[in-house]
Design a protein around this motif. Structure first.
Motif, PDB file in Angstrom:
ATOM      1  N   MET A 101       0.831  -1.206   0.000  1.00  0.00           N
ATOM      2  CA  MET A 101       0.000   0.000   0.000  1.00  0.00           C
ATOM      3  C   MET A 101       0.861   1.250   0.000  1.00  0.00           C
ATOM      4  SD  MET A 101      -3.177  -0.651   2.457  1.00  0.00           S
ATOM      5  CE  MET A 101      -4.393  -1.871   2.059  1.00  0.00           C
ATOM      6  N   LEU A 102       1.894   1.255   0.829  1.00  0.00           N
ATOM      7  CA  LEU A 102       2.797   2.409   0.823  1.00  0.00           C
ATOM      8  C   LEU A 102       3.387   2.603  -0.575  1.00  0.00           C
ATOM      9  CD1 LEU A 102       4.766   1.926   4.179  1.00  0.00           C
ATOM     10  CD2 LEU A 102       2.935   3.576   3.718  1.00  0.00           C
ATOM     11  N   LEU A 103       3.795   1.503  -1.192  1.00  0.00           N
ATOM     12  CA  LEU A 103       4.411   1.577  -2.524  1.00  0.00           C
ATOM     13  C   LEU A 103       3.410   1.986  -3.604  1.00  0.00           C
ATOM     14  CD1 LEU A 103       6.708  -1.562  -2.260  1.00  0.00           C
ATOM     15  CD2 LEU A 103       7.409   0.848  -2.154  1.00  0.00           C
ATOM     16  N   ASP A 104       2.116   1.787  -3.369  1.00  0.00           N
ATOM     17  CA  ASP A 104       1.086   2.276  -4.294  1.00  0.00           C
ATOM     18  C   ASP A 104       0.801   3.755  -4.088  1.00  0.00           C
ATOM     19  OD1 ASP A 104       0.737  -0.237  -5.418  1.00  0.00           O
ATOM     20  OD2 ASP A 104      -1.099  -0.693  -4.299  1.00  0.00           O
ATOM     21  N   ILE A 105       0.850   4.220  -2.845  1.00  0.00           N
ATOM     22  CA  ILE A 105       0.506   5.604  -2.521  1.00  0.00           C
ATOM     23  C   ILE A 105       1.652   6.566  -2.829  1.00  0.00           C
ATOM     24  CG2 ILE A 105      -0.081   7.182  -0.624  1.00  0.00           C
ATOM     25  CD1 ILE A 105      -1.510   4.712   0.701  1.00  0.00           C
ATOM     26  N   LEU A 106       2.845   6.200  -2.485  1.00  0.00           N
ATOM     27  CA  LEU A 106       3.986   7.122  -2.598  1.00  0.00           C
ATOM     28  C   LEU A 106       4.211   7.682  -4.008  1.00  0.00           C
ATOM     29  CD1 LEU A 106       6.400   5.365  -0.112  1.00  0.00           C
ATOM     30  CD2 LEU A 106       5.321   7.619   0.175  1.00  0.00           C
ATOM     31  N   PRO A 107       4.102   6.891  -5.087  1.00  0.00           N
ATOM     32  CA  PRO A 107       4.282   7.488  -6.413  1.00  0.00           C
ATOM     33  C   PRO A 107       3.238   8.566  -6.729  1.00  0.00           C
ATOM     34  CG  PRO A 107       4.466   5.107  -6.557  1.00  0.00           C
ATOM     35  CD  PRO A 107       3.975   5.427  -5.171  1.00  0.00           C
ATOM     36  N   LEU A 108       2.037   8.430  -6.165  1.00  0.00           N
ATOM     37  CA  LEU A 108       1.008   9.449  -6.378  1.00  0.00           C
ATOM     38  C   LEU A 108       1.410  10.777  -5.755  1.00  0.00           C
ATOM     39  CD1 LEU A 108      -2.149   7.281  -5.576  1.00  0.00           C
ATOM     40  CD2 LEU A 108      -1.185   7.812  -7.836  1.00  0.00           C
ATOM     41  N   GLN A 109       2.245  10.712  -4.747  1.00  0.00           N
ATOM     42  CA  GLN A 109       2.746  11.912  -4.089  1.00  0.00           C
ATOM     43  C   GLN A 109       3.944  12.515  -4.819  1.00  0.00           C
ATOM     44  OE1 GLN A 109       2.712   9.792   0.056  1.00  0.00           O
ATOM     45  NE2 GLN A 109       2.849  12.010   0.367  1.00  0.00           N
ATOM     46  N   GLY A 110       4.541  11.738  -5.702  1.00  0.00           N
ATOM     47  CA  GLY A 110       5.728  12.192  -6.406  1.00  0.00           C
ATOM     48  C   GLY A 110       7.015  11.539  -5.939  1.00  0.00           C
ATOM     49  N   VAL A 111       6.925  10.584  -5.008  1.00  0.00           N
ATOM     50  CA  VAL A 111       8.117   9.881  -4.525  1.00  0.00           C
ATOM     51  C   VAL A 111       8.643   8.991  -5.642  1.00  0.00           C
ATOM     52  CG1 VAL A 111       8.981   8.185  -2.859  1.00  0.00           C
ATOM     53  CG2 VAL A 111       7.407   9.992  -2.112  1.00  0.00           C
ATOM     54  N   ARG A 112       9.947   9.004  -5.835  1.00  0.00           N
ATOM     55  CA  ARG A 112      10.580   8.218  -6.895  1.00  0.00           C
ATOM     56  C   ARG A 112      11.297   6.981  -6.377  1.00  0.00           C
ATOM     57  NH1 ARG A 112       8.265  12.336  -8.877  1.00  0.00           N
ATOM     58  NH2 ARG A 112       8.698  13.015 -10.999  1.00  0.00           N
ATOM     59  N   SER A 113      11.867   7.063  -5.170  1.00  0.00           N
ATOM     60  CA  SER A 113      12.626   5.941  -4.611  1.00  0.00           C
ATOM     61  C   SER A 113      12.209   5.701  -3.169  1.00  0.00           C
ATOM     62  CB  SER A 113      14.127   6.220  -4.643  1.00  0.00           C
ATOM     63  OG  SER A 113      14.580   6.339  -5.976  1.00  0.00           O
ATOM     64  N   ALA A 114      12.039   4.408  -2.839  1.00  0.00           N
ATOM     65  CA  ALA A 114      11.715   4.003  -1.473  1.00  0.00           C
ATOM     66  C   ALA A 114      12.936   3.321  -0.876  1.00  0.00           C
ATOM     67  CB  ALA A 114      10.521   3.061  -1.467  1.00  0.00           C
ATOM     68  N   TYR A 115      13.229   3.655   0.365  1.00  0.00           N
ATOM     69  CA  TYR A 115      14.381   3.112   1.070  1.00  0.00           C
ATOM     70  C   TYR A 115      13.925   2.424   2.351  1.00  0.00           C
ATOM     71  CZ  TYR A 115      17.289   6.064  -1.897  1.00  0.00           C
ATOM     72  OH  TYR A 115      17.896   6.646  -2.976  1.00  0.00           O
ATOM     73  N   ALA A 116      14.743   1.504   2.831  1.00  0.00           N
ATOM     74  CA  ALA A 116      14.512   0.882   4.131  1.00  0.00           C
ATOM     75  C   ALA A 116      15.867   0.619   4.769  1.00  0.00           C
ATOM     76  CB  ALA A 116      13.730  -0.413   3.988  1.00  0.00           C
ATOM     77  N   LEU A 117      15.932   0.794   6.057  1.00  0.00           N
ATOM     78  CA  LEU A 117      17.137   0.552   6.834  1.00  0.00           C
ATOM     79  C   LEU A 117      16.835  -0.610   7.773  1.00  0.00           C
ATOM     80  CD1 LEU A 117      19.993   1.682   7.329  1.00  0.00           C
ATOM     81  CD2 LEU A 117      18.993   3.173   9.057  1.00  0.00           C
ATOM     82  N   VAL A 118      17.580  -1.709   7.653  1.00  0.00           N
ATOM     83  CA  VAL A 118      17.285  -2.942   8.390  1.00  0.00           C
ATOM     84  C   VAL A 118      18.509  -3.376   9.180  1.00  0.00           C
ATOM     85  CG1 VAL A 118      16.636  -5.379   8.161  1.00  0.00           C
ATOM     86  CG2 VAL A 118      15.623  -3.661   6.629  1.00  0.00           C
ATOM     87  N   THR A 119      18.321  -3.574  10.487  1.00  0.00           N
ATOM     88  CA  THR A 119      19.391  -4.104  11.317  1.00  0.00           C
ATOM     89  C   THR A 119      19.615  -5.566  10.944  1.00  0.00           C
ATOM     90  OG1 THR A 119      18.677  -2.641  13.108  1.00  0.00           O
ATOM     91  CG2 THR A 119      20.184  -4.422  13.691  1.00  0.00           C
ATOM     92  N   LEU A 120      20.872  -5.936  10.790  1.00  0.00           N
ATOM     93  CA  LEU A 120      21.232  -7.303  10.399  1.00  0.00           C
ATOM     94  C   LEU A 120      21.713  -8.103  11.607  1.00  0.00           C
ATOM     95  CD1 LEU A 120      23.174  -6.512   7.117  1.00  0.00           C
ATOM     96  CD2 LEU A 120      20.772  -7.172   7.359  1.00  0.00           C
ATOM     97  N   PRO A 121      21.422  -9.386  11.645  1.00  0.00           N
ATOM     98  CA  PRO A 121      20.577 -10.116  10.704  1.00  0.00           C
ATOM     99  C   PRO A 121      19.102  -9.940  11.075  1.00  0.00           C
ATOM    100  CG  PRO A 121      21.435 -11.647  12.330  1.00  0.00           C
ATOM    101  CD  PRO A 121      22.027 -10.290  12.654  1.00  0.00           C
ATOM    102  N   ASN A 122      18.259  -9.984  10.073  1.00  0.00           N
ATOM    103  CA  ASN A 122      16.805  -9.935  10.249  1.00  0.00           C
ATOM    104  C   ASN A 122      16.205 -10.632   9.026  1.00  0.00           C
ATOM    105  OD1 ASN A 122      14.059  -9.311  10.368  1.00  0.00           O
ATOM    106  ND2 ASN A 122      14.436  -7.337  11.357  1.00  0.00           N
TER     107      ASN A 122
END
Length: 189
Positions: A101-122
């Motif tokens: 859902m976030l990935l469907d909504i964000l382009p409508l706002q004009g967002v071009r790239s989505a990032y995530a920061l994940v502690t390893l290991p996960n």
């Protein structure tokens, strides 16, 4: 199951979920915020970005949100994503639905790239991001100290819209067409 936009009054329910992670390296925050602090976060983030909750069986089983990836103005077309699930709701597709859902909504706002920061290991989070087409951008070694140890974090990235010339300024989620937003929430939920 129903997915909807979060409200500051959801803060107590979201804090109960977040509390499950506060003593782990999943979050680098050391102390659980107060309910008013968390409500203010929800309100502040929701002014611009989608902040979603997953409701089922009369309660909230998870939440996900986007927020600014970096402060400088030229970064406004990026967003960082976060997702937290109640332990009882993990590994049942809730995180995937919220992220989609976030990935469907964000382009409508004009967002071009989505990032995530994940502690390893996960492994669960790494699988989630891989399944949604994120790629590992890099790893910061020993980026944070928590729970008695140093932890690496991986940056994941996914292009979600074309990087065309002269993009329009980011559109706050509150200015999106309400019917379009409702359809996304109804379809994915």
């Amino acid at each position: 199951m129903r997915i909807r936009l979060a409200r500051p009054e959801d803060s107590a329910a979201l804090l109960r979920i977040y509390a499950q992670y506060i003593h782990s390296p999943v979050t680098f925050e050391y102390a659980l915020p107060t309910e008013p602090e968390f409500a203010a976060r929800i309100g502040r983030i929701s002014e611009t970005y989608p902040y979603l909750v997953c409701e089922e069986n009369g309660g909230i089983s998870g939440y996900a949100y986007a927020h600014r990836q970096a402060e400088r103005e030229a970064y406004q077309w990026n967003a960082e994503l976060s997702v937290y699930l109640d332990a009882a709701a993990a590994s049942r597709g809730r995180g995937t639905r919220l992220y989609r859902m976030l990935l469907d909504i964000l382009p409508l706002q004009g967002v071009r790239s989505a990032y995530a920061l994940v502690t390893l290991p996960n492994a669960a989070s790494e699988r989630l991001h891989a399944s949604l087409g994120f790629r590992t951008m890099g790893v910061q070694s020993e980026a944070g100290f928590k729970a008695g140890a140093w932890h690496d974090v991986a940056w994941f990235v996914k292009d979600i819209a074309p990087h065309d010339a002269a993009p329009r300024p980011l559109l706050p989620v509150s200015r999106l067409d309400a019917d379009v937003l409702r359809r996304i929430l109804d379809t994915r939920g």
